[in-house]
Design a protein around this motif. Structure first.
Motif, short mmCIF file in Angstrom:
data_model
loop_
_atom_site.label_atom_id
_atom_site.label_comp_id
_atom_site.label_asym_id
_atom_site.label_seq_id
_atom_site.Cartn_x
_atom_site.Cartn_y
_atom_site.Cartn_z
N LEU A 174 0.93 -1.15 0.06
CA LEU A 174 0.12 0.17 0.03
C LEU A 174 1.05 1.20 -0.23
O LEU A 174 0.52 2.18 0.79
N THR A 175 1.73 1.53 -0.77
CA THR A 175 3.04 2.16 -0.83
C THR A 175 2.81 3.49 -1.92
O THR A 175 3.04 4.35 -1.59
N TYR A 230 -4.80 8.63 1.25
CA TYR A 230 -3.82 8.57 2.33
C TYR A 230 -4.29 8.51 3.74
O TYR A 230 -5.12 9.53 4.16
N CYS A 240 8.43 -0.44 9.78
CA CYS A 240 7.89 -0.81 8.37
C CYS A 240 8.69 -1.90 7.93
O CYS A 240 7.79 -2.70 7.07
N VAL A 258 4.08 -0.65 3.79
CA VAL A 258 3.60 0.82 4.03
C VAL A 258 4.80 1.77 3.72
O VAL A 258 6.04 1.27 3.62
N ILE A 285 -0.29 4.83 4.71
CA ILE A 285 -1.11 4.10 3.95
C ILE A 285 -1.89 4.65 2.76
O ILE A 285 -2.27 5.71 3.15
N ALA A 320 -5.18 -6.20 4.00
CA ALA A 320 -4.06 -5.33 4.83
C ALA A 320 -4.33 -5.05 6.13
O ALA A 320 -3.39 -5.14 7.03
N CYS A 321 -5.65 -4.87 6.39
CA CYS A 321 -6.08 -4.36 7.70
C CYS A 321 -5.84 -5.56 8.63
O CYS A 321 -5.61 -5.56 9.85
N LEU A 345 -2.14 -6.18 9.40
CA LEU A 345 -1.66 -5.14 10.15
C LEU A 345 -2.28 -5.34 11.71
O LEU A 345 -1.42 -5.33 12.62
#
Length: 383
Positions: free
Chosen positions: A33-34, A316, A332, A343, A359, A371-372, A375
């Motif tokens: 998610l960069t 973002y 990161c 990220v 993010i 992703a969540c 994380l």
């Protein structure tokens, strides 16, 4: 021969965003998610306009400032959307993306020894150009003000060396914007001062719960407005930006643009003309989708227990790292190694970004959900 290279060039670095993104590229199973790049295709009618331009041999140089029809369309667009009034013949330049617009603006107004005031954290594309011009970036810490870059924060940093103030809104990396009251206060602060404003408004069409206001609408004589189509029309690779400024400023910037790129791509200009006319509202369905993603992510991130400021626009979240004693880069990197989730370290956005990570939600719901999940699992293992 390396010792002969310009020291100012040797002292700047590749963007931290790209550096980290490149570092994790190709890693198996990686969820990234960069990059702040829209995940929508360029609208079909815009691509067709480009194909037509090729078939009709629109492949020669245009006017240095851009095709006049496109300049007219650009002026009409910002007049309708943001109440900005510029003359197409003399007060707008079609640039090779907003990045070139920023570059030529700085190279025109900056010189050795002057200072540029910026919010911090901030997009990393400003400082290197400022330093290449021999100027000094002066960062204002906005973290304790919910990332809002206000007149009250700016005023103590103004000196007799201040040449320019950069207003990027909605912001990369925070997504935070500025409202009319805040902008008018900045305009009032600067009205009697010989200081330029560089208003980077590239995300202006992606403001979720309000209408974008440009400081150029009430501080016109000293404001350089930067905009473009990369974010609003999902046209990052087409490289079309716009620079608006009063004629006396714009015509000086045009000299730098002329010797830099001659003109923006003629084919991309025809695609841009279609985008600003037939596609004037192409950003609306994209914006609605980004808003849904914003709301989903805000709910998920706060449920995880993260400290976040809900972004006004762009795509973002800039999130405070929930553990101490670790740099944003190392956090990161650990996230990459243990959760296969990439990220961007907050340190990529000036030293004032340390302690945070960014993010991008320019990705599908399925990607954001996964992703969540990753994380949340990772954070549970390190607490």
């Amino acid at each position: 021969m390396e010792y002969l290279i310009n020291k100012k060039v040797k002292d700047i670095e590749i963007s931290g965003i790209r550096k980290f993104s490149n570092m994790v590229a190709g890693k198996e199973g990686m969820l990234a998610l960069t990059i702040g790049q829209p995940d929508f295709p360029t609208p079909a009618h815009i691509k067709e306009a480009a194909k037509k331009a090729i078939d009709e041999d629109f492949t020669t140089y245009t006017h240095n400032a851009g095709d006049l029809a496109l300049r007219q369309a650009a002026c009409d667009f910002v007049a309708k959307k943001y109440s900005l009034n510029y003359q197409p013949a003399t007060e707008v330049i079609v640039t090779t993306g907003a990045s070139e617009a920023i570059d030529i603006a700085f190279r025109t107004i900056l010189e050795e020894g002057v200072e540029v005031i910026l919010p911090g954290p901030v997009y990393p594309g400003y400082e290197p150009i400022i330093r290449l011009c021999g100027a000094t970036p002066i960062y204002v810490d906005i973290k304790e003000n919910d990332f809002r870059f206000t007149a009250e924060l700016i005023e103590p940093y103004i000196t007799d060396k201040t040449r320019c103030i950069v207003l990027p809104y909605p912001s990369n990396p925070t997504g935070v914007s500025l409202n009319k009251k805040e902008l008018m206060a900045i305009a009032d602060l600067l009205k009697d001062k010989d200081i330029f404003v560089l208003a980077d408004e590239i995300y202006s069409e992606l403001l979720f719960d309000a209408t974008h206001v440009s400081i150029g609408s009430f501080l016109r004589e000293k404001t350089i407005v930067i905009n473009g189509l990369s974010k609003s029309h999902s046209m990052t690779g087409w490289r079309i930006g716009f620079l608006f400024a009063p004629e006396i400023i714009c015509q000086q910037i045009l000299k730098v643009h002329q010797y830099n790129v001659t003109c923006a791509s003629s084919i991309s200009q025809q695609a841009a003309l279609q985008a600003l006319t037939v596609g004037i509202d192409d950003s609306l369905p994209m914006k609605e989708e980004y808003k849904k993603r914003r709301d989903y992510l805000y709910s998920r991130l706060t449920d995880i227990g993260l400290e976040v400021v809900n972004p006004d626009g762009a795509f973002y979240f800039f999130i405070k790292i929930p553990v101490s004693g670790i740099t944003s880069f190392d956090f990161c990197l650990d996230l990459v190694e243990k959760a296969n989730l990439a990220v961007v370290p907050g340190s990529a956005f000036s030293p004032l970004g340390e302690g945070y990570f960014r993010i991008s939600f320019a990705y599908s719901f399925d990607t954001l959900k996964e992703a969540c999940d990753r994380l949340g699992t990772y954070l549970n293992t390190i607490k």
